[in-house]
Scaffold this motif. Structure first.
Motif, PDB file in Angstrom:
ATOM      1  N   LYS A   1      -0.172   5.983   7.246  1.00 34.40           N
ATOM      2  CA  LYS A   1       1.012   5.372   7.163  1.00 34.40           C
ATOM      3  C   LYS A   1       1.929   6.278   7.437  1.00 34.40           C
ATOM      4  O   LYS A   1       1.666   7.615   7.373  1.00 34.40           O
ATOM      5  CB  LYS A   1       1.162   4.832   5.627  1.00 34.40           C
ATOM      6  CG  LYS A   1      -0.002   4.056   5.417  1.00 34.40           C
ATOM      7  CD  LYS A   1       0.255   3.444   3.726  1.00 34.40           C
ATOM      8  CE  LYS A   1      -0.983   2.926   3.463  1.00 34.40           C
ATOM      9  NZ  LYS A   1      -2.075   3.408   3.181  1.00 34.40           N
TER      10      LYS A   1
ATOM     11  N   TYR B   1      -0.687   6.106  -1.965  1.00 32.12           N
ATOM     12  CA  TYR B   1      -1.268   5.241  -0.910  1.00 32.12           C
ATOM     13  C   TYR B   1      -2.435   4.545  -1.359  1.00 32.12           C
ATOM     14  O   TYR B   1      -3.272   4.057  -0.342  1.00 32.12           O
ATOM     15  CB  TYR B   1      -1.423   6.184   0.451  1.00 32.12           C
ATOM     16  CG  TYR B   1      -0.357   6.681   0.892  1.00 32.12           C
ATOM     17  CD1 TYR B   1       0.713   6.442   1.525  1.00 32.12           C
ATOM     18  CD2 TYR B   1      -0.189   8.397   0.351  1.00 32.12           C
ATOM     19  CE1 TYR B   1       1.755   7.141   1.936  1.00 32.12           C
ATOM     20  CE2 TYR B   1       0.958   9.106   0.967  1.00 32.12           C
ATOM     21  CZ  TYR B   1       1.890   8.399   1.507  1.00 32.12           C
ATOM     22  OH  TYR B   1       2.917   9.149   2.118  1.00 32.12           O
TER      23      TYR B   1
ATOM     24  N   ASN C   1       0.939  -1.371   0.089  1.00 38.90           N
ATOM     25  CA  ASN C   1       0.069   0.019  -0.179  1.00 38.90           C
ATOM     26  C   ASN C   1       0.940   1.126   0.161  1.00 38.90           C
ATOM     27  O   ASN C   1       0.448   2.304   0.348  1.00 38.90           O
ATOM     28  CB  ASN C   1      -0.986   0.110   1.053  1.00 38.90           C
ATOM     29  CG  ASN C   1      -2.109  -1.198   1.132  1.00 38.90           C
ATOM     30  OD1 ASN C   1      -2.574  -1.500   0.110  1.00 38.90           O
ATOM     31  ND2 ASN C   1      -2.151  -1.754   2.102  1.00 38.90           N
ATOM     32  N   PHE C   2       2.165   1.046  -0.661  1.00 39.96           N
ATOM     33  CA  PHE C   2       2.761   2.380  -0.775  1.00 39.96           C
ATOM     34  C   PHE C   2       3.429   2.210  -2.045  1.00 39.96           C
ATOM     35  O   PHE C   2       3.935   1.303  -2.423  1.00 39.96           O
ATOM     36  CB  PHE C   2       4.052   2.292   0.444  1.00 39.96           C
ATOM     37  CG  PHE C   2       4.526   3.503   0.724  1.00 39.96           C
ATOM     38  CD1 PHE C   2       4.066   4.693   1.548  1.00 39.96           C
ATOM     39  CD2 PHE C   2       5.821   4.233   0.191  1.00 39.96           C
ATOM     40  CE1 PHE C   2       4.603   5.784   1.720  1.00 39.96           C
ATOM     41  CE2 PHE C   2       6.335   5.333   0.318  1.00 39.96           C
ATOM     42  CZ  PHE C   2       5.776   6.203   1.138  1.00 39.96           C
TER      43      PHE C   2
END
Length: 496
Positions: free
Chosen positions: A491, A373, A42-43
């Motif tokens: 995050k 993201y 997720n990055f």
């Protein structure tokens, strides 16, 4: 005496830096850049090139892939996507010439540690007699059939002439690969500089393209007319012209002028009928020949796209700025959209196109919107030399007044951690609108819980939590806050 007149208030969100990092392995400024999450954390990973070296970089400090460009080809495009359906992201480099060489070469690499060179294929798209070159105008991957895999779009243009010293036409073509390079879905006799995916809905095209066609003639001194427009494309490759402009263009020794160039900006409403924001822009640069009166009432225009290829215009709005780019919507601002003109970011009403606010000046550098993201929120990405920075809108909390005249948050909010990146401590702003049991946990990119920052019943209000990661390795960490049945996740990057 002070009198409280309102029970709620809201501050104006500000565009602010969220994350900044340097891409290693490059000798000079970044020329091309692509973002995509290829490892599922997720990055987004970063594919960047400085004109000599191409690097695939994963935060916090891992170079996954590097190679040098083919020096025989002076111009190039890059793309990062899984286009051969093996569930592994591929690095693609499209090479081309601007001159009398008429080839476009695409090189495809597997982005795993093997760095396997998958394909080195040369295309002769739209090759014509007396052509001036086959120039690549787009290399892009889009999942137009919504099957979870990207199709590869390769679009090229070719200029040619029939009479000596007089240009007649610029044409081109687009190849769509269902599984690159072995399966070609469709060959299109148009060239385009963009593909916009539409929601999967019955009666609508799968995506939109921006059709480019230039037809030159000898009417007046170096006079021509340029036809541009928005085209719908379905999964079978069928094209439908939706909206467009027929614009004069002129060039002389003093400069250029052009009029009414239709540019597709953004899809700002995904519920039927779909709403499209476009720009009718023009430019004038140092002309000796006096251009005609240029339009002032159609700087930005909104269209409704209905099923079965029906288009109606909603509104058009004039502006003092021209040549708008980077249209985008942002979840913080419903019924609004953003666009840029030069180094100025502007926020408009989607209802009538009126200008609501200017964010000026922005930091210097290459600017575009992306989703580092995931698809839930766009960030403004600014690239300056070899540094990449993400800019987002600061979290704003509505407040209300309780019986004791104390200001309380209107909703439960987990704010963006700061600083980001951090080393070794990070702060997380938390806002509770009522008393409840709060639990804040930390997870590594594999989804494993590595720490619990807070786990207790807490009164309503705003406060900060701090996590000390001195014992943990560099990497991307997820912070999850839970209150009753509400959950929020943010995050941050630990960079030692």
């Amino acid at each position: 005496m002070f009198v409280l007149l309102a029970a709620t208030c809201q501050a104006e969100p500000e565009l602010s830096p969220y994350l900044s990092f340097t891409v290693p392995g490059l000798d000079s400024a970044i020329q091309k850049i692509e973002l995509a999450d290829i490892d599922g954390d997720n990055f987004a990973e970063v594919l960047a090139c400085d004109g000599h070296t191409v690097v695939l970089f994963s935060l916090p400090n891992d170079i996954l892939f590097t190679d040098t460009l083919d020096s025989d080809y002076p111009e190039y495009e890059i793309e990062l996507a899984d286009v051969n359906r093996d569930s592994v992201a591929d690095v693609l480099i499209g090479y081309f010439h601007r001159g009398y060489k008429s080839d476009t070469k695409v090189v495809c690499y597997d982005s795993t540690l093997v760095h396997r060179r998958l394909q080195d294929q040369v295309f002769y798209l739209s090759s014509m007699e007396s052509c001036t070159g086959n120039n690549l105008v787009m290399l892009e991957a889009v999942d137009i059939d919504h099957d979870g895999y990207d199709e590869l779009f390769l679009s090229s243009e070719t200029s040619y002439y029939r009479i000596p010293y007089m240009w007649c036409e610029t044409t081109g073509s687009t190849e769509i690969f269902h599984s690159y390079p072995n399966s070609t879905l469709k060959h299109l006799d148009i060239h385009t500089d963009g593909i916009w995916l539409l929601p999967e809905r019955t009666g609508y095209p799968s995506c939109l393209t921006h059709k480019l066609t230039e037809v030159w003639s000898n009417i007046g001194p170096d006079y021509s007319r340029t036809s541009q427009g928005i085209v719908g494309l379905d999964t079978s490759g069928t094209l439908t012209f939706l909206a467009g402009a027929h614009a004069p263009y002129c060039y002389d020794e003093g400069g250029t002028w052009s009029e009414s160039q239709l540019v597709l900006g953004s899809l700002i409403d995904s519920s039927p009928p779909l709403t499209l924001i476009c720009s009718y822009s023009y430019s004038v640069s140092g002309c000796v020949i006096e251009p005609p009166a240029l339009p002032s009432d159609r700087g930005i225009v909104a269209y409704h796209l209905h099923p079965n290829d029906s288009v109606t215009e909603l509104w058009s709005h004039s502006t003092v700025d021209h040549s708008f780019t980077n249209f985008i919507t942002h979840p913080t601002f419903p019924d609004q959209f953003f666009s840029m003109a030069g180094d100025t970011l502007m926020r408009f009403s989607a209802t009538d196109g009126s200008l609501l606010r200017r964010y000026d000046p922005l930091p210097e550098g290459m600017k575009f919107w992306d989703y580092p993201y995931g698809e839930d929120e766009p960030y403004l990405v600014i690239v300056n030399h070899d540094t990449v920075s993400y800019h987002g809108f600061a979290v704003v909390t509505d407040v209300e007044v309780d019986s004791d005249n104390k200001l309380l948050p209107a909703t439960f909010t987990l704010g963006q951690p700061y600083p980001n990146p951090f080393n070794p401590t990070v702060t997380l702003p938390v806002a509770l609108n009522e008393k409840g049991h709060l639990k804040v946990e930390v997870f590594n990119p594999l989804g494993q819980q590595v720490a619990t920052i807070y786990n207790a019943t807490t009164s309503a209000g705003e406060f900060d939590l701090t996590w000390d990661a001195v014992k943990f390795a560099s990497g991307v960490y997820l912070f999850r806050a839970t209150v009753e049945n509400q959950t929020a996740t943010v995050k941050a990057v630990l960079l030692k």
